[in-house]
Design an enzyme around this catalytic site. Structure first.
Site, short mmCIF file in Angstrom:
data_model
loop_
_atom_site.label_atom_id
_atom_site.label_comp_id
_atom_site.label_asym_id
_atom_site.label_seq_id
_atom_site.Cartn_x
_atom_site.Cartn_y
_atom_site.Cartn_z
N THR A 1 0.84 -1.21 0.00
CA THR A 1 0.00 0.00 0.00
C THR A 1 0.87 1.25 0.00
O THR A 1 0.56 2.24 -0.68
CB THR A 1 -0.92 0.00 1.25
OG1 THR A 1 -1.71 -1.17 1.20
CG2 THR A 1 -1.82 1.22 1.29
N HIS B 1 1.99 1.85 -3.45
CA HIS B 1 0.93 2.49 -4.25
C HIS B 1 0.89 4.00 -3.98
O HIS B 1 0.75 4.80 -4.90
CB HIS B 1 -0.45 1.91 -3.91
CG HIS B 1 -0.65 0.50 -4.38
ND1 HIS B 1 -0.64 0.15 -5.70
CD2 HIS B 1 -0.88 -0.65 -3.69
CE1 HIS B 1 -0.84 -1.16 -5.82
NE2 HIS B 1 -0.98 -1.67 -4.61
#
Ligand code: NAD
Ligand code: ZN
Length: 366
Positions: A64, A67
């Site tokens: 994450t 990202h």
């Protein structure tokens, strides 16, 4: 830099403390709506009455965070810079709010990073992990790649004295693996296929092994990760194209009782439905980057399988399971951690994850 100066962009920090009491700390920040992170001096967060301030010792780096670093379509839709990144951590309590009774200064802790409302239908029926009002640290509010983080006391999880901070710092992804492996699967004696040996898949190998699965088959395209899966106790660690043969050999052609889909890759998702036995169970953790076609009739309905969508960690059943497995001594997550960096080396931390060279990557902060 004058951290009390609103021109540095940290207006949201500024409102937390009167300027005279500002104390600065290092934090890895998503500064603007573009790729990259910046290591900055920012104010130490102020805490509310029901919160605690935690001095961060170790923090895990997650896909994450990559990202958010890359500023991909998901991050653009979800995140509102500037904010401090990071949601996996452990440390020591430095200050407690006036309303906090069961956490003390000096306690060794980690925390559930999903902050839920506690009041909605889902929270009130023991399903806080799917609370629609969830706010995630390091995504929706300031996170833990910093010297200090403020957390609601209700989210704090105490670590046993013999659990190192770096293990505390990876409870979040380990919890994803525990949730996926143990929820509704009744593993003792079962055959399991794990598609995808990222950090969470590798944890899951060790968990299935410790939980008494009779055979654990792990698949990945990456040889480094297959080696880690083997080290964590996989009976077979195979390339995806060899998974069918391994499953057939282990189950007399029946198919495995349980698949843990931990890649999010469409080919692996179809393989999960194909290699699970009739009446088996597929636990879906991996998140595909876009919608995929599934033939519901042949892949799910006529096979009579159960498909379970995994969100985060069950609160707090998963946390109790994690603590008990660690206490048992039968599950040791340490081999999953392959890289350790100071916050200053954040670019290299992101690089080794993107290159698929790493198991779990941890920041050593204090
Ligand atoms: P990751 O994304 O690095 O792991 C994915 C692994 O799948 C990689 O090692 C990759 O080489 C492998 N892979 C690629 N193609 C494959 C194929 N055809 N067959 C088998 N494996 C293949 O890392 P992770 O952090 O372990 O996360 C795993 C997945 O879980 C990701 O999709 C992530 O977004 C998702 N995730 C979901 C939740 C949740 O709450 N549902 C929480 C955290 C992560
Ligand atoms: Zn809720």
């Amino acid at each position: 830099m004058n951290v009390a100066d609103g021109r540095n962009g940290f207006l949201h920090f500024r409102r937390l403390l009167p300027p005279a009491t500002f104390k600065a700390m290092k934090a890895l920040v998503k500064e603007t709506a573009a790729s990259g992170f910046a290591l900055k001096d920012v104010p130490v967060p102020a805490i509310r009455g029901d919160e605690v301030l935690i001095k961060v010792h170790r923090a895990g780096v997650c896909g994450t965070d990559v990202h958010i670093h890359e500023w991909d379509a998901w991050a653009q839709g979800r995140c509102r810079p500037p904010f401090t990144v990071g949601h996996e951590f452990a440390g020591e309590v430095a200050e407690v709010g006036t309303l906090v009774t069961d956490v003390k200064v000096g306690d060794r802790v980690t925390a559930e990073g999903h902050i839920v409302c506690g009041r909605c239908h889902l929270c009130r029926t023991g399903n806080g992990h799917v609370c629609p009002n969830t706010r995630i640290i390091g995504v929706d509010r300031d996170g833990c790649f910093a010297e200090y983080i403020a957390m609601p006391a209700t989210n704090v999880w105490h670590l046993d004295d013999d659990i190192a901070f770096e293990i505390g710092g990876i409870h979040d992804p380990m919890g994803n693996a525990f949730h996926t492996a143990l929820h509704g699967t009744e593993l003792p004696g079962k055959t399991v296929l794990i598609t995808g040996c990222g950090p969470i898949g590798i944890f899951a190998v060790g968990i299935c092994h410790a939980a008494g699965a009779s055979r654990v088959i792990a698949s990945d395209v990456n040889p480094t990760r297959l080696a880690l899966a083997k080290a964590m106790g996989a009976h077979d660690a195979v390339q995806p194209q060899d998974a069918a043969a391994a499953v057939h050999a282990a189950t007399d052609g029946l198919g495995v009782d349980v698949v843990l889909e931990m890649s999010g890759v469409p080919a692996a998702i179809h393989q999960a439905f194909k290699l699970v036995r009739v009446g088996g169970r597929v636990q879906m953790l991996g998140i595909p980057s876009k919608p995929i076609d599934v033939d519901l009739a042949t892949e799910i309905i006529f096979k009579g399988i159960t498909v379970y969508g995994v969100v985060g960690r069950r609160m707090y059943e998963t946390w109790i399971q994690m603590t008990q497995f660690l206490r048992s001594g039968q599950f040791d997550p340490k081999p999953v951690i392959t890289h350790r960096f100071p916050l200053e080396d954040h670019a290299e931390a992101i690089r080794v994850i993107k290159a698929g060279e790493a198991g779990k990557v941890v920041f050593e902060i204090a």
